[in-house]
Design an enzyme around this catalytic site. Structure first.
Site, mmCIF file in Angstrom:
data_model
loop_
_atom_site.group_PDB
_atom_site.id
_atom_site.type_symbol
_atom_site.label_atom_id
_atom_site.label_comp_id
_atom_site.label_asym_id
_atom_site.label_seq_id
_atom_site.Cartn_x
_atom_site.Cartn_y
_atom_site.Cartn_z
ATOM 1 N N HIS A 174 14.052 10.959 12.936
ATOM 2 C CA HIS A 174 13.268 11.107 12.015
ATOM 3 C C HIS A 174 12.584 12.559 11.864
ATOM 4 O O HIS A 174 11.921 12.966 11.197
ATOM 5 C CB HIS A 174 11.592 10.295 12.203
ATOM 6 C CG HIS A 174 11.268 10.618 13.694
ATOM 7 N ND1 HIS A 174 11.840 10.464 14.891
ATOM 8 C CD2 HIS A 174 10.181 11.445 13.959
ATOM 9 C CE1 HIS A 174 11.308 10.926 16.006
ATOM 10 N NE2 HIS A 174 10.283 11.501 15.432
ATOM 11 N N ASP A 175 13.138 13.407 12.915
ATOM 12 C CA ASP A 175 13.013 14.824 12.937
ATOM 13 C C ASP A 175 14.197 15.681 12.143
ATOM 14 O O ASP A 175 14.118 17.205 12.094
ATOM 15 C CB ASP A 175 12.787 15.477 14.236
ATOM 16 C CG ASP A 175 11.363 14.770 14.739
ATOM 17 O OD1 ASP A 175 10.562 14.456 14.089
ATOM 18 O OD2 ASP A 175 11.563 14.853 15.843
ATOM 19 N N ASP A 179 7.432 4.113 21.199
ATOM 20 C CA ASP A 179 7.459 5.531 21.440
ATOM 21 C C ASP A 179 6.203 5.835 22.226
ATOM 22 O O ASP A 179 5.198 5.291 22.074
ATOM 23 C CB ASP A 179 7.312 5.961 20.145
ATOM 24 C CG ASP A 179 7.995 7.289 19.844
ATOM 25 O OD1 ASP A 179 7.563 8.205 20.800
ATOM 26 O OD2 ASP A 179 8.819 7.459 18.899
ATOM 27 N N ASP A 237 0.699 -1.251 0.027
ATOM 28 C CA ASP A 237 0.167 -0.041 -0.150
ATOM 29 C C ASP A 237 0.730 1.268 0.012
ATOM 30 O O ASP A 237 0.318 2.404 0.110
ATOM 31 C CB ASP A 237 -0.841 0.008 1.208
ATOM 32 C CG ASP A 237 -0.213 0.099 2.480
ATOM 33 O OD1 ASP A 237 1.073 0.096 2.480
ATOM 34 O OD2 ASP A 237 -0.920 0.334 3.615
ATOM 35 N N ASP A 252 5.028 -1.287 7.330
ATOM 36 C CA ASP A 252 4.343 -2.138 8.185
ATOM 37 C C ASP A 252 4.939 -3.046 8.980
ATOM 38 O O ASP A 252 6.286 -3.198 8.819
ATOM 39 C CB ASP A 252 3.025 -2.730 7.358
ATOM 40 C CG ASP A 252 3.588 -3.438 6.251
ATOM 41 O OD1 ASP A 252 4.526 -4.053 6.395
ATOM 42 O OD2 ASP A 252 2.859 -3.293 5.255
HETATM 43 O O1 TEU Z 1 9.732 15.993 18.365
HETATM 44 C C1 TEU Z 1 9.899 16.964 19.312
HETATM 45 C C2 TEU Z 1 10.316 18.156 18.872
HETATM 46 O O2 TEU Z 1 10.703 19.308 19.572
HETATM 47 C C3 TEU Z 1 10.269 18.579 17.331
HETATM 48 O O3 TEU Z 1 9.443 19.846 17.346
HETATM 49 C C4 TEU Z 1 11.390 19.066 16.723
HETATM 50 O O4 TEU Z 1 12.167 19.643 17.310
HETATM 51 C C5 TEU Z 1 11.202 19.589 15.415
HETATM 52 O O5 TEU Z 1 10.344 18.749 14.654
HETATM 53 C C6 TEU Z 1 12.447 19.709 14.539
HETATM 54 O O6 TEU Z 1 12.451 20.342 13.210
HETATM 55 C C7 TEU Z 1 8.676 15.065 18.809
HETATM 56 C C8 TEU Z 1 8.503 14.164 17.777
HETATM 57 O O7 TEU Z 1 9.936 13.475 17.601
HETATM 58 C C9 TEU Z 1 8.194 14.761 16.623
HETATM 59 O O8 TEU Z 1 8.291 13.827 15.104
HETATM 60 C C10 TEU Z 1 7.015 15.093 16.750
HETATM 61 O O9 TEU Z 1 6.232 15.628 15.553
HETATM 62 C C11 TEU Z 1 6.821 16.063 17.944
HETATM 63 O O10 TEU Z 1 7.411 15.441 19.040
HETATM 64 C C12 TEU Z 1 5.293 15.980 18.457
HETATM 65 O O11 TEU Z 1 4.926 14.571 18.902
#
Ligand code: TEU
Length: 564
Positions: free
Chosen positions: A336-337, A98, A25, A29
């Site tokens: 992932h951020d 998480d 999809d 997963d």
């Molecule tokens: O991220 C925490 C956070 O402070 C983020 O706002 C981060 O600093 C920013 O995205 C950087 O660009 C956590 C998670 O890891 C994130 O994926 C979530 O979006 C966020 O909390 C809200 O749950």
């Protein structure tokens, strides 16, 4: 007290929607993860951290949970989860969930009940406030305070049903839970115990330094050119944060060891980190701090600042010294951020991608703390070539683009330049497994485009090449497991002001390591204060031919070992 197991551990982070898609999809997963577990096990890591897989409207890719005790159908079922957990345990690894409890989804039953009426028994489970005194509810500027949300726009959403506003530090679909209310806390602890009873080995706790807020919710200072005030000083590391985490420890963690508890804390200082992770205080095992990934950000979010190596070393060096005696830290370049580190602090050109990715890995893994490998980092995956805003999917990128271009007068091209360098979608492009269509990630259409460089950069090619980033990471992880000095050694920064070299020593009992990384595309000679002492030392790791007189190739890293 014995040293806990997680001092010696390495964690691998999976972002499930981008890891492996078994059902075609276009979205990763749980069955996809099961099929790819051997890739992770072969790296030698000890723990897998799964980004959120619970039921969610996916407004923030699962960081908005509407049922904490079920799996989102996108990812599978609880039966798939149990199978994954068993498969992880069979391979001698642990699995960490998480935990996203600063906020829930607005589609969670708790919030649905809370929003239903002013006298709902769950009204106080969230932060409801009337309009600013003297203002007409729902009109511009009538929000209860001036805070901006992390994803753009106000941090308050007006709800006409009851004529009040609710607080959302993140998106309007992520209402903040009110931890002042003990029923909320008990509900969260019950849910955590349910997962631990199911067999999970711990939690990575999302923005867990946001759960205690200044209950007066005062206005924040308004930076020049911004529409909103900064709320962070009033909602980060608030007055009851330690109390709440200690209570969580008592209600959930105590007596359940071995566990791993990781506190993601965007605003944490070293002094606070010591308090959060001091074993005697019984709160959490380690923090995830942010200072070293804010180093190329400045006061203006729409300007790109180059990396200044002395500043980066200053930050990481202070954290090493600060937590030397009490407390523990996570070590990461990627998650992932964050944009991909080889594109950010290294050089992702064909000439130096592999070498600089290895250098960055070695520098990180040789610090004291628990290293994290984010999916694809072990392949040297790079940032993606986003052509236009239509190529982005992340709520943060889209929210900032709208706020900056529609309300703050920035040119779209300028905002795109920043998003290409910083955007979170860089980390979220599908995992590159092989050189088949869609990089072997899916047989369908991926939810976010695969990076076109997958034909060269992929797991199959990396496994087959003894000089790959992947095999280098295996070596780094094995070194941590075999050499106590990597885990327990003290840390001494060398050449702190050097603009190109990152150099330090580690020492434990009579074993000492010297680590030097060249953060530049030029040859650089290290003039070490103690060069003679290292004359006969053994070179245990290098990503280029052995240097003479510490004359390092571009992006070279070396690790020497000697007995004192
Ligand atoms: O991220 C925490 C956070 O402070 C983020 O706002 C981060 O600093 C920013 O995205 C950087 O660009 C956590 C998670 O890891 C994130 O994926 C979530 O979006 C966020 O909390 C809200 O749950």
């Amino acid at each position: 007290m014995d040293n806990p197991w997680w001092h010696r551990a390495v964690v691998y982070q999976i972002y499930p929607r981008s890891f492996a898609d078994a059902d075609g999809d276009g979205m990763g997963d749980l069955r996809g993860i099961i099929a790819r577990l051997d890739h992770i096990a072969a790296l030698g890591v000890d723990v897998i951290w799964l980004s959120p897989i619970c039921t969610s409207p996916q407004d923030d890719n699962g960081y908005d949970i509407s049922d904490y005790q079920d799996i989102d159908p996108l990812f599978g079922t609880l039966a798939d989860f149990d199978e994954l957990l068993a498969a992880v345990h069979d391979r001698g690894m642990r699995l960490v969930m998480d935990l996203v409890v600063n906020h829930s989804s607005d589609e969670h039953a708790w919030f649905q009940q809370s929003r239903a009426a002013l006298n709902s028994p769950k009204r106080d489970w969230y932060w409801w406030r009337p309009a600013r005194a003297g203002m007409e509810p729902g009109t511009p500027g009538a929000e209860p305070n001036n805070w901006g949300s992390v994803f753009g726009g106000s941090a308050w959403e007006y709800d006409p049903a009851t004529g009040e506003y609710y607080l959302h530090i993140f998106s309007r679909k992520q209402p903040d839970l009110n931890w002042e209310n003990s029923e909320v806390r008990e509900a969260v602890y019950a849910m955590m115990n349910w997962w631990l009873d199911r067999g999970v080995d711990g939690f990575r706790m999302d923005v867990i330094d946001h759960i205690s807020k200044d209950t007066s919710l005062p206005d924040g200072a308004v930076p020049q050119g911004s529409l909103y005030g900064v709320g962070a000083p009033h909602y980060m590391n608030g007055p009851r944060n330690h109390e709440f985490l200690h209570e969580m420890h008592e209600r959930v963690f105590a007596g359940r060891e071995p566990l791993l508890t990781v506190a993601e804390m965007p605003g944490v200082t070293i002094d606070e980190a010591i308090r959060y992770t001091d074993p005697a205080r019984r709160e959490v095992d380690m923090v995830f701090q942010f200072e070293h990934v804010f180093v190329d950000r400045g006061p203006d979010p729409w300007l790109l600042y180059p990396l200044r190596l002395p500043v980066l070393k200053g930050i990481l060096g202070r954290w090493q010294a600060g937590l030397a005696d009490v407390g523990w830290n996570s070590l990461y370049w990627n998650n992932h951020d964050q944009p991909r580190v080889v594109s950010r602090y290294g050089d992702d050109s064909p000439e130096f991608r592999v070498r600089s990715a290895k250098m960055l890995g070695a520098i990180l893994h040789l610090h004291r703390g628990t290293p994290y490998v984010y999916q694809g980092e072990e392949l040297g995956m790079t940032n993606a070539p986003f052509a236009s805003i239509a190529d982005f999917r992340d709520i943060e990128a889209l929210g900032h683009f709208a706020q900056a271009t529609e309300h703050e007068g920035h040119a779209p091209e300028d905002v795109l330049t920043v998003l290409r360098a910083r955007g979170r979608d860089n980390a979220r492009t599908p995992m590159q497994w092989d050189d088949s269509p869609q990089a072997g990630f899916t047989s369908g259409t991926p939810w976010l485009a695969v990076n076109p460089n997958y034909t060269d950069i992929n797991a199959a090619a990396a496994a087959a090449d003894p000089d790959s980033v992947y095999h280098f990471y295996r070596k780094l992880i094995a070194l941590r497991h075999e050499e106590p000095v990597v885990v327990y050694g003290d840390f001494t920064m060398l050449l702190p002001d050097h603009e190109q070299l990152y150099a330090f020593t580690r020492r434990h009992d009579d074993v000492e390591l010297l680590v030097i990384g060249n953060f530049s595309g030029e040859r650089v000679r290290a003039d070490l204060p103690s060069a003679e002492a290292w004359a006969g030392a053994e070179l245990v790791v290098s990503n280029a031919p052995a240097p003479t007189d510490f004359d390092l190739e571009p992006w070279q890293v070396v690790i020497y070992r000697r007995r004192a």
